[in-house]
Design a protein around this motif. Sequence first.
Motif, short mmCIF file in Angstrom:
data_model
loop_
_atom_site.label_atom_id
_atom_site.label_comp_id
_atom_site.label_asym_id
_atom_site.label_seq_id
_atom_site.Cartn_x
_atom_site.Cartn_y
_atom_site.Cartn_z
N SER A 217 0.94 -1.54 0.02
CA SER A 217 0.15 0.17 0.06
C SER A 217 0.97 0.72 0.03
O SER A 217 0.22 2.45 -0.49
CB SER A 217 -1.05 -0.15 1.07
OG SER A 217 -1.69 -1.11 1.09
N ASN B 131 -4.53 6.05 -7.27
CA ASN B 131 -5.59 5.12 -5.98
C ASN B 131 -4.49 5.61 -4.61
O ASN B 131 -5.30 4.55 -3.68
CB ASN B 131 -5.29 3.40 -6.38
CG ASN B 131 -5.93 2.98 -6.87
OD1 ASN B 131 -6.58 3.53 -7.86
ND2 ASN B 131 -5.90 1.51 -7.88
N ASP C 166 -5.45 3.64 -1.74
CA ASP C 166 -4.25 2.51 -0.87
C ASP C 166 -4.42 2.77 0.99
O ASP C 166 -3.88 1.88 1.06
CB ASP C 166 -2.83 2.31 -2.02
CG ASP C 166 -3.30 2.07 -3.00
OD1 ASP C 166 -3.50 1.39 -3.25
OD2 ASP C 166 -1.99 1.85 -4.21
N TRP D 206 -8.49 -13.81 -1.56
CA TRP D 206 -7.87 -12.74 -1.11
C TRP D 206 -9.48 -11.09 -1.17
O TRP D 206 -10.52 -11.65 -1.94
CB TRP D 206 -7.24 -11.98 -2.14
CG TRP D 206 -6.48 -10.34 -2.07
CD1 TRP D 206 -6.78 -9.95 -2.75
CD2 TRP D 206 -5.42 -10.25 -1.31
NE1 TRP D 206 -6.26 -8.90 -1.98
CE2 TRP D 206 -4.99 -8.64 -1.37
CE3 TRP D 206 -4.72 -11.11 -0.63
CZ2 TRP D 206 -4.32 -7.97 -0.68
CZ3 TRP D 206 -3.63 -9.75 0.23
CH2 TRP D 206 -3.23 -8.70 0.24
N SER E 255 -10.87 -7.85 -2.09
CA SER E 255 -10.03 -6.95 -2.42
C SER E 255 -11.10 -5.46 -1.63
O SER E 255 -11.60 -4.92 -2.56
CB SER E 255 -10.05 -6.80 -4.23
OG SER E 255 -9.47 -8.22 -4.80
N THR F 290 -10.26 -2.76 -1.52
CA THR F 290 -9.85 -1.52 -2.34
C THR F 290 -11.14 -1.53 -3.50
O THR F 290 -11.11 -0.12 -4.12
CB THR F 290 -8.36 -1.92 -3.52
OG1 THR F 290 -7.99 -2.25 -3.45
CG2 THR F 290 -7.28 -0.86 -2.48
N SER G 68 -5.74 -4.67 -6.64
CA SER G 68 -5.15 -5.30 -5.07
C SER G 68 -4.28 -6.64 -5.57
O SER G 68 -3.34 -6.21 -4.57
CB SER G 68 -6.58 -4.90 -3.72
OG SER G 68 -6.34 -5.69 -3.07
N ASN H 174 -0.32 -7.26 -4.59
CA ASN H 174 0.14 -8.08 -3.47
C ASN H 174 0.86 -9.66 -3.81
O ASN H 174 1.07 -9.72 -3.50
CB ASN H 174 -0.71 -8.00 -2.47
CG ASN H 174 -1.39 -6.46 -2.32
OD1 ASN H 174 -0.43 -6.93 -1.10
ND2 ASN H 174 -2.30 -5.44 -2.57
#
Length: 524
Positions: free
Chosen positions: A125, A150, A154, A420, A422, A424, A429, A433
């Motif tokens: 991030s 972003n 983030d 995961w 996301s 965001t 993302s 990652n």
Amino acid sequence: MNAFHFRAAALLFAAPLLAGTARAENLTIGLSAPVTSIDPHFANAAPNSAFARHIFDPLTVRAPDGRPMPNLATEWTALSDTQWEFKLRPGVKWHDGQDFTAADVIFSYERAPKVPNSPASFSTSLRTVTKVEAPDPLTLHITTSAPTPNLPIDLGAIAIVSRHAGENATTADYNSGKAAIGTGPYRLLSYSSGSSIEVARNEQYWGEKQSWERVNFRIIPNPGARTAALLSGDVDLIAAPPATDLPRLRGEASIRIFERQGSRALFLSPDFSRTGSAPFITDNDGRPLPKNPLLDLRVRQALSIAINRQGLAERVQQGMAEPTGQWMPPGAFGYNKDVGVPAYDVAKARALLAEAGYPQGFRITLHASNDRYPADAQTAQAVAQMWSRIGVGTTVEALPFATYLTRLAKQEYSMVQNSWGSTTGEAGSVLLNIVHSFDAAKRLGASNDTRFSNPELDARIAEALSTMEPAEREKLVAAAVAESVRELALIPMVMFKNAWAARRPLTYEPRMDEWTLAMGVGRP
């Protein structure tokens, strides 16, 4: 000078709470997964981040529908493609009464990527942040190494901790409560790892006063026990009611169900870190294979199309998931409409294995958690049965999430079932990652624990996520999603639907990010 400029009114962000209630009340919530630490920078895992929101605040937050909202930052402006200005909320106090200032934000951004023994770092991030300065106590200037459209989103992942309490503090100091001094709506009273957490209302909170005087979070990973606790009145609300119990709960006059499509995908991650023999992979006689078969795209393709995703969604997840070939739901930023759900094809999967040199298949162990995601162990077992039909004899080792995550970070597995969320609200993302090559120095691929690496794809990801114009950025992100799926950097299976169950008359505002927040519990 980039024309992008976000200015938000200094609104107080708070989910609906008890309306018109003068008396203080207590609330008990049954969580489905453990909170492994109170240190908000220790592990980038949804249960930890959701609980941290009660104690600590980030600069920005996500609304239940995923929209970014102001929090400790009231407004932000892109001064150029690589410099941002954030105005901080005045009058905010730490739980111990000291003033919140920009110095605390600077301290937090220096600390977050460097927490010792972190099994899942928040460093991605902050990947492009090169300088954070404070022209005055309530203004931040953040310089980035590349355009980062972003960035305000983030930064919502990074909780702000107090410099005066956090300097020289360890993760153990946060877990004990010594350093758990935040600006959030609740104060930490006690933390028992894997069991319970208790918080009390922060009477000096800068936002809307919370109606709950005390909140007790009980960790109840067993789905049946969670349902039983709700029905008996031992808890007021539970996260992730088991899909098998939903029909019964819907028929209970005392219970209400709240649902929302989530942004969490369940997928498989093959090991890319070893070219020679890999742990937990052998021939059919138990002898280690001389080379890692998962590096062959044909093997990964075979394993992917041997999975009946519709069956997983309908039977194992009991309709509380949708089959998918990517990791975001339709309509999300970066969702690629041309990436469909892989067709279930046992015959073709066998042919691909034979073409790759494994006509008799091989043996493998699939590692998974057993207390983190809905039906996680059961899903892994179902996948194992499907793979056995193409000659890949599969053993499942399902572990408590804390143990699973620690071993995953050390690359101890060859095939894992992972997930995961996301938060965001966009596909980048996962690209940053998990798909991007691991690079600790550049804070990229922080959760790429199986070490997939494709430098050309890395370059496309970097281009996509540094493109300031939204429409062009989304086009590039969607193209990177398609390339990731072609390479099978990970093997998506299903997208979860989120659900909560509460005792009447309580309500809950369901969230795309699956977070269970006391701030979202209210009464009509």
